[in-house]
Write a protein that holds these residues in place. Structure first.
Motif, mmCIF file in Angstrom:
data_model
loop_
_atom_site.group_PDB
_atom_site.id
_atom_site.type_symbol
_atom_site.label_atom_id
_atom_site.label_comp_id
_atom_site.label_asym_id
_atom_site.label_seq_id
_atom_site.Cartn_x
_atom_site.Cartn_y
_atom_site.Cartn_z
ATOM 1 N N THR B 1 -5.193 6.691 0.224
ATOM 2 C CA THR B 1 -5.108 5.743 1.342
ATOM 3 C C THR B 1 -6.228 6.023 2.338
ATOM 4 O O THR B 1 -5.990 6.473 3.462
ATOM 5 N N ASP B 185 2.378 3.653 3.505
ATOM 6 C CA ASP B 185 2.128 3.468 2.068
ATOM 7 C C ASP B 185 1.770 2.027 1.740
ATOM 8 O O ASP B 185 1.432 1.707 0.612
ATOM 9 N N LYS B 222 10.180 10.382 0.203
ATOM 10 C CA LYS B 222 10.373 9.172 0.984
ATOM 11 C C LYS B 222 11.631 8.450 0.503
ATOM 12 O O LYS B 222 11.858 8.319 -0.702
#
Lengths: 383, 383
Positions: B1, B185, B222
């Motif tokens: 990312t 995300d 998560k």
């Protein structure tokens, strides 16, 4: 093109035999097609190799479909170097205007079904596209030579370019086709059709990939309009004859074989005779040029084309790479001077005629209102 | 990312400030949204982080859109390992049935516009998809972590998976959004929206990516339904309270911060007090569990849930991982025994009741026709 191996070819031959038997048992002809993308207005001699194959099927009584890639040509078969421009449906329709007419130079109009792949592709919604796309992997596309090169060279591949094999792959489903004819360079797309049919539970089409492709006027690279080495099917007899005469001698064997249907033996014999000095290459080529021009224009026009070509070549004043312009109806000579780019405007054209600078078939033009009639063609304009 | 760097975050902060000024000058509220994909029926606590952010905007008088990803969820955000199953529109609609109700646990129903992205995405035809796809490169997608991993590991990436960022990227155009809220995300997809808007000449949305995500019941990964570590928004008070009590102690700080809005300082203080032994971690956690359960069920039901949970934990006969079942209307007890899987059939249920094997809140059930009323909940069935 890993598919283009002898093994696959043998499997396809076997499948074609089986499909012929199956169709006969069902008392129906095979449905055979080839697609042509109207990215430009012209089909060229290279396209006629697949057309001759279709014609063969026609002569054996099978059902032949001339598919105009009205949807596929919006994006075009991906290039090896960079993304092609996306065309509008209007532009594509304009390009395709004379496609049928061009194809009927080879195919029998009475026995040919003409279809457009926008009939089924333009009807697909986003969800349909998703459902087709799930049957292909990104890795499979990246393995295709044109894409792997770009990936390696760091040239962008745009996402929509991956849609092309999927689009072409859906055509045989839209057409319920038994077999698709295509160039060797189309193998990836041809096999995409088989893959999609298999995944969707449809009997996969037989793939008939033509083994050799026609070199362009340079004698080396595959004929292609984008490379500028093509001879258009709609080119005038004189232009076509001239272009053929300018081919390098070494290109002749493939032209004999692929366009005139000579056997490899006959081609080899001819080359031996040339090498022994028994015949002049120029004479052989002249025969070839006349025969090929005859296919598209008939004997009479081909002979006229030969005359035109010889005259143009001999007359010193006429440049060797003479521009030829096709007119479909009688046209004022002043208009022609403008559309051919010889003069900037009608006013300019009239001034040039007044000044005695315009010649038609070597004679000075004096009449502003002179009409060039379709029946007078070919004619040579000089300025 | 790669986008999630401080630089981008700073630019986004700046753009948000400018957009607020611009909107005020135009005398209109900002249009802010977040999308939720109904791949399953449940939203969970992890989803409420973005909802709290939306709620904040609501409280400042901005226009908030709760977007149900009715089209995006057909394929789902690509997984890091393999392609997700394609859902039918019917299945997605079924999953989404209570989504609005769930979201309104946090969002103000009177101030929330509920939209579905099939409104615009299902309307796109193949040519529209081509025109969107031309703005993305394959290389750009392959650089996304989830895809690069798969490419490296030789796991197939299916073509339709590349459509997801394009779909999500088109949402802000469909919504004419000023800003999109999303998890860290989701940065790739959030930025795809900006990219598409820029290419199409629309002022690009401001991207508000939430910095931290909520760990699931394991305290580490998560929270996600597919990982099975989630706490559903619609889980009953007792179930929710119990799940929160079972969290590892080290997960508490993020729960305080992300679900109860505590400042980092307050969280740090609390942890210091725990470490000094001034408070018992279990007590702190009980307060947290009650407060979080209160958000979704109100104080009274949360207190009942706490009692239920304590009773369930204490009574030896009740397994620790008790299954909880939600009923929305009064239901015959025999039916419940079947749908909860305790009995195989109604006949079986009746036989078990006859045999004295079924207990409700520790009392033996004797009446075949006993009804479990919504007003009696929670209740513990045992067999």
């Amino acid at each position: 093109t890993g598919y283009g191996d002898d093994h696959t070819r043998e499997i396809m031959r076997q499948e074609l035999r089986e499909r012929l038997i199956q169709a006969e048992r069902e008392g129906r002809p095979l449905r055979v097609y080839c697609g042509y993308d109207p990215r430009t207005t012209d089909l060229h001699l290279g396209h006629t190799i697949t057309m001759h194959k279709l014609r063969q099927f026609q002569e054996f009584g099978h059902h032949v479909i001339f598919l105009i890639g009205s949807f596929t040509s919006l994006i075009g078969d991906p290039d090896d170097v960079k993304a092609r421009e996306i065309l509008t449906p209007e532009k594509v329709a304009e390009n395709a205007q004379t496609y049928k007419e061009q194809a009927f130079k080879i195919l029998d109009p009475k026995k040919t079904e003409v279809r457009h792949n926008s009939e089924w592709l333009a009807e697909l919604g986003f969800l349909d596209v998703i459902k087709l796309a799930q049957h292909f992997t990104v890795q499979q596309f990246l393995a295709r030579e044109g894409f792997s090169n770009r990936l390696e060279d760091g040239n962008p591949i745009y996402l929509h370019e991956f849609f092309y094999p999927l689009m072409q792959g859906y055509d045989p489903i839209g057409l319920k086709a038994d077999a698709q004819v295509g160039g060797q360079d189309q193998l990836f797309n041809l096999m995409a059709g088989r893959q999609l049919m298999q995944k969707l539970g449809v009997q996969p089409q037989v793939v008939i990939a033509m083994g050799e492709s026609l070199p362009g006027t340079d004698g080396i690279e595959k004929m292609s309009k984008s490379k500028g080495n093509h001879i258009a099917l709609l080119s005038e007899p004189g232009q076509m004859y001239t272009s053929l005469m300018k081919l390098p001698d070494f290109a002749m064997p493939l032209y004999f074989k692929l366009l005139l249907g000579w056997s490899q033996e006959d081609v080899d014999d001819m080359m031996v005779r040339i090498n022994r000095g028994e015949v002049e290459p120029q004479e052989v080529k002249a025969g070839m040029a006349l025969d090929i021009t005859t296919i598209f224009h008939g004997r009479e026009a081909a002979l006229q084309g030969r005359e035109f070509s010889r005259k143009a070549m001999q007359e010193g004043g006429i440049p060797d790479d003479i521009a030829e312009h096709v007119i479909l109806s009688d046209t004022p000579l002043v208009d022609l001077l403008v559309v051919t780019g010889l003069c900037k405007s009608k006013g300019d054209a009239k001034r040039q005629i007044q000044g005695g600078g315009v010649r038609r078939d070597s004679d000075k033009v004096t009449d502003f209102d002179e009409i060039v009639r379709v029946t007078d063609l070919p004619t040579v304009l000089q300025y």
